[in-house]
Scaffold this active site. Structure first.
Site, PDB file in Angstrom:
ATOM      1  N   GLY A   1     110.047  57.647  26.476  1.00 50.05           N
ATOM      2  CA  GLY A   1     110.719  58.036  25.575  1.00 50.05           C
ATOM      3  C   GLY A   1     110.037  58.278  24.242  1.00 50.05           C
ATOM      4  O   GLY A   1     110.660  58.117  22.976  1.00 50.05           O
TER       5      GLY A   1
ATOM      6  N   GLN B   1     114.036  59.568  18.959  1.00 51.05           N
ATOM      7  CA  GLN B   1     114.138  59.020  17.677  1.00 51.05           C
ATOM      8  C   GLN B   1     113.343  57.727  17.417  1.00 51.05           C
ATOM      9  O   GLN B   1     112.610  57.713  16.533  1.00 51.05           O
ATOM     10  CB  GLN B   1     115.675  58.900  17.503  1.00 51.05           C
ATOM     11  CG  GLN B   1     116.040  58.661  16.097  1.00 51.05           C
ATOM     12  CD  GLN B   1     117.330  58.079  15.875  1.00 51.05           C
ATOM     13  OE1 GLN B   1     118.282  57.861  16.708  1.00 51.05           O
ATOM     14  NE2 GLN B   1     117.715  57.831  14.543  1.00 51.05           N
TER      15      GLN B   1
ATOM     16  N   TYR C   1     127.511  56.356  29.723  1.00 50.16           N
ATOM     17  CA  TYR C   1     126.365  55.603  29.191  1.00 50.16           C
ATOM     18  C   TYR C   1     126.557  54.181  29.149  1.00 50.16           C
ATOM     19  O   TYR C   1     125.514  53.372  29.456  1.00 50.16           O
ATOM     20  CB  TYR C   1     126.047  56.132  27.584  1.00 50.16           C
ATOM     21  CG  TYR C   1     125.260  55.628  26.814  1.00 50.16           C
ATOM     22  CD1 TYR C   1     123.720  55.886  26.984  1.00 50.16           C
ATOM     23  CD2 TYR C   1     125.630  55.031  25.690  1.00 50.16           C
ATOM     24  CE1 TYR C   1     123.033  55.491  26.079  1.00 50.16           C
ATOM     25  CE2 TYR C   1     124.538  54.444  24.750  1.00 50.16           C
ATOM     26  CZ  TYR C   1     123.234  54.529  25.003  1.00 50.16           C
ATOM     27  OH  TYR C   1     122.293  54.296  24.014  1.00 50.16           O
TER      28      TYR C   1
ATOM     29  N   ILE D   1     121.018  53.941  15.311  1.00 46.91           N
ATOM     30  CA  ILE D   1     119.916  53.732  14.397  1.00 46.91           C
ATOM     31  C   ILE D   1     119.671  54.928  13.495  1.00 46.91           C
ATOM     32  O   ILE D   1     119.883  55.960  13.803  1.00 46.91           O
ATOM     33  CB  ILE D   1     118.839  53.655  15.467  1.00 46.91           C
ATOM     34  CG1 ILE D   1     118.822  52.337  16.351  1.00 46.91           C
ATOM     35  CG2 ILE D   1     117.294  53.557  14.813  1.00 46.91           C
ATOM     36  CD1 ILE D   1     118.777  51.266  15.911  1.00 46.91           C
TER      37      ILE D   1
HETATM   38  P1  NAD Z   1     116.394  59.948  22.417  1.00 46.57           P
HETATM   39  O1  NAD Z   1     117.540  60.850  23.030  1.00 46.57           O
HETATM   40  O2  NAD Z   1     116.104  60.428  20.776  1.00 46.57           O
HETATM   41  O3  NAD Z   1     115.119  60.012  23.155  1.00 46.57           O
HETATM   42  C1  NAD Z   1     115.064  59.816  24.385  1.00 46.57           C
HETATM   43  C2  NAD Z   1     113.906  60.365  25.260  1.00 46.57           C
HETATM   44  O4  NAD Z   1     114.019  60.243  26.402  1.00 46.57           O
HETATM   45  C3  NAD Z   1     113.500  61.807  24.511  1.00 46.57           C
HETATM   46  O5  NAD Z   1     112.110  61.831  24.003  1.00 46.57           O
HETATM   47  C4  NAD Z   1     113.278  62.426  26.228  1.00 46.57           C
HETATM   48  O6  NAD Z   1     112.289  63.235  26.085  1.00 46.57           O
HETATM   49  C5  NAD Z   1     113.103  61.288  27.157  1.00 46.57           C
HETATM   50  N1  NAD Z   1     113.581  61.559  28.448  1.00 46.57           N
HETATM   51  C6  NAD Z   1     114.755  62.229  28.772  1.00 46.57           C
HETATM   52  N2  NAD Z   1     114.565  62.381  30.155  1.00 46.57           N
HETATM   53  C7  NAD Z   1     113.464  62.187  30.675  1.00 46.57           C
HETATM   54  C8  NAD Z   1     112.837  61.811  31.795  1.00 46.57           C
HETATM   55  N3  NAD Z   1     113.463  62.120  33.008  1.00 46.57           N
HETATM   56  N4  NAD Z   1     111.510  61.502  31.823  1.00 46.57           N
HETATM   57  C9  NAD Z   1     110.965  60.839  30.751  1.00 46.57           C
HETATM   58  N5  NAD Z   1     111.418  60.990  29.496  1.00 46.57           N
HETATM   59  C10 NAD Z   1     112.796  61.617  29.664  1.00 46.57           C
HETATM   60  O7  NAD Z   1     116.476  58.419  22.371  1.00 46.57           O
HETATM   61  P2  NAD Z   1     116.388  57.270  21.300  1.00 46.57           P
HETATM   62  O8  NAD Z   1     117.723  57.604  20.387  1.00 46.57           O
HETATM   63  O9  NAD Z   1     115.333  57.167  20.820  1.00 46.57           O
HETATM   64  O10 NAD Z   1     116.961  56.169  22.224  1.00 46.57           O
HETATM   65  C11 NAD Z   1     115.994  55.211  22.578  1.00 46.57           C
HETATM   66  C12 NAD Z   1     116.634  54.198  23.538  1.00 46.57           C
HETATM   67  O11 NAD Z   1     117.327  53.365  22.472  1.00 46.57           O
HETATM   68  C13 NAD Z   1     117.730  54.550  24.690  1.00 46.57           C
HETATM   69  O12 NAD Z   1     117.582  53.759  25.896  1.00 46.57           O
HETATM   70  C14 NAD Z   1     118.987  54.481  23.838  1.00 46.57           C
HETATM   71  O13 NAD Z   1     119.974  54.270  24.981  1.00 46.57           O
HETATM   72  C15 NAD Z   1     118.702  53.145  23.028  1.00 46.57           C
HETATM   73  N6  NAD Z   1     119.565  52.971  22.031  1.00 46.57           N
HETATM   74  C16 NAD Z   1     119.560  54.199  20.906  1.00 46.57           C
HETATM   75  C17 NAD Z   1     120.373  54.127  19.747  1.00 46.57           C
HETATM   76  C18 NAD Z   1     120.265  55.114  18.668  1.00 46.57           C
HETATM   77  O14 NAD Z   1     120.959  54.965  17.738  1.00 46.57           O
HETATM   78  N7  NAD Z   1     119.216  56.011  18.710  1.00 46.57           N
HETATM   79  C19 NAD Z   1     121.483  53.014  19.741  1.00 46.57           C
HETATM   80  C20 NAD Z   1     121.433  52.375  20.779  1.00 46.57           C
HETATM   81  C21 NAD Z   1     120.736  52.219  21.916  1.00 46.57           C
END
Ligand code: NAD
Length: 351
Positions: free
Chosen positions: A39, A43, A174, A204
């Site tokens: 990932g 973000q 989710y 975040i």
């Molecule tokens: P995001 O959606 O910005 O990024 C997720 C990434 O996963 C993407 O870049 C995508 O390319 C990648 N992805 C999707 N399918 C894929 C696959 N099959 N193989 C490889 N990569 C794949 O998410 P984020 O906001 O950066 O979140 C990162 C983690 O933090 C996640 O587990 C999310 O649940 C957790 N989280 C985020 C937040 C937030 O506010 N951003 C809050 C709570 C938890």
């Protein structure tokens, strides 16, 4: 005793480790850690990868992307590989190629996107976590980081100062994958000794990579739109209060937990962590202090129901007690920093 468990203190500087732990004198030392971030174009992953590269060296942090285009900075600062995390063989090839010992597993489908396609959310979120825990078990990896979320909580959870241990009956797929994921991490830790560590991130907020489909995305979009258009239509009600955290605190909590001495990490499901809590209206008012002409209106959509089922504030006292968690930013200091950073990018034509 398993061989890999002898490496569990590898996050402590070498010299200190020798001084503190006689075991190390007779153990073979692995000098360089090799980290992999899934990932990495997301973000959080995009900024975490760069922070880890700064700390451990560009070549030692392997960024894994999928369909989202990586930034030039990500591409030019260390190895980048395209892998579907749902495919264990592809993941394993990269782990072997770079002799990876630590994985930060951030790839996932988030809450709002997950509600549009719950089947994909289950398959991606659970399948990829299972693949990574299995790789850790089979190959004796040193450590795994996996983020959970405040989405583990649901409408029947106490919403104020939500405790570490409480009702976890989420209303989204989710959230279901995050509860199941926590249980799976806990199981692999107890059964196989996998050192997996997790945080229940709140929403975040960040200035570099836009968020990828979560319920708290409004708290990021509002800053971008305030700078670009001086107007924003918010998809939750003005009085919606949710727990949030600024990216520097998110990176700090992640790295601090991963570097914490194993004796201090008392849980292997996920820790509650908090930064700040505010309503959408309070956020808009704070932005107006910097951009007086900014106007926000509110048109709640399907994400309101999700927001209403999540905590308003989080009790993170166990994280503070166990490994010393303490956030640095509040709404005022975060807003000042966000406006400064985004205004510069806007002036440079990069927003
Ligand atoms: P995001 O959606 O910005 O990024 C997720 C990434 O996963 C993407 O870049 C995508 O390319 C990648 N992805 C999707 N399918 C894929 C696959 N099959 N193989 C490889 N990569 C794949 O998410 P984020 O906001 O950066 O979140 C990162 C983690 O933090 C996640 O587990 C999310 O649940 C957790 N989280 C985020 C937040 C937030 O506010 N951003 C809050 C709570 C938890």
């Amino acid at each position: 005793m398993r061989f890999d468990l002898e490496f569990e203190n590898s996050y402590i500087p070498y010299s200190q480790t020798l001084a503190h732990d006689r075991r190390w004198r007779c153990m073979p030392q692995k000098k360089t850690k090799k980290l992999l971030v899934t990932g990495s174009t997301g973000q959080i992953g995009s900024e975490l990868t760069l922070a880890l590269r700064k700390k451990y060296g560009g070549d030692n942090v392997i960024a894994v992307g999928h369909q989202r285009k990586p930034s030039d900075t990500l591409l030019n600062s260390g190895p980048f590989e395209i892998v579907d995390v749902g495919n264990k063989e592809s993941l394993q090839k990269i782990v072997e190629k770079y002799d990876v010992d630590t994985i930060y597993h951030l790839a996932a489908l988030l809450s709002a996107t997950g509600e549009q396609n719950p089947q994909l959310a289950w398959n991606l979120n659970m399948g990829s976590l299972y693949n990574i825990l299995e790789l850790a078990r089979e190959r004796g990896l040193t450590r795994i980081f996996w983020p959970s979320s405040i989405a583990v909580f649901g409408p029947t959870t106490p919403r104020n100062n939500t405790p570490q241990e409480t009702i976890m009956i989420p209303g989204t797929m989710y959230g279901v994958t995050k509860v199941a994921g926590e249980l799976l991490c806990n199981y692999y830790s107890a059964k196989y000794g996998v050192d997996v560590r997790g945080l229940r991130y709140p929403g975040i907020i960040s200035s570099e990579t836009p968020p990828g489909g979560g319920t708290t995305d409004y708290a990021v979009e509002i800053y971008y739109e305030a700078i670009k258009k001086k107007r924003y239509t918010c998809f939750v009600r003005e009085d919606t209060v949710l727990p949030m955290m600024y990216m520097p605190d998110c990176l700090k909590s992640t790295i601090d937990l991963m570097e914490a001495d194993p004796s201090k990490v008392k849980r292997h499901d996920s820790y509650n962590v908090a930064g700040m809590s505010f309503s959408a209206g309070e956020l808009a008012a704070e932005i107006t202090k910097h951009i007086p002409e900014f106007k926000c209106n509110y048109e709640p959509d399907f994400r309101q129901k999700i927001a209403d089922s999540w905590p308003m504030s989080i009790d993170d006292s166990q994280a503070r007690r166990d490994w010393g968690w303490k956030p640095s930013y509040n709404l005022t200091t975060m807003t000042k920093d966000m406006i400064q950073k985004l205004s510069k990018r806007f002036a440079d034509g990069k927003l």
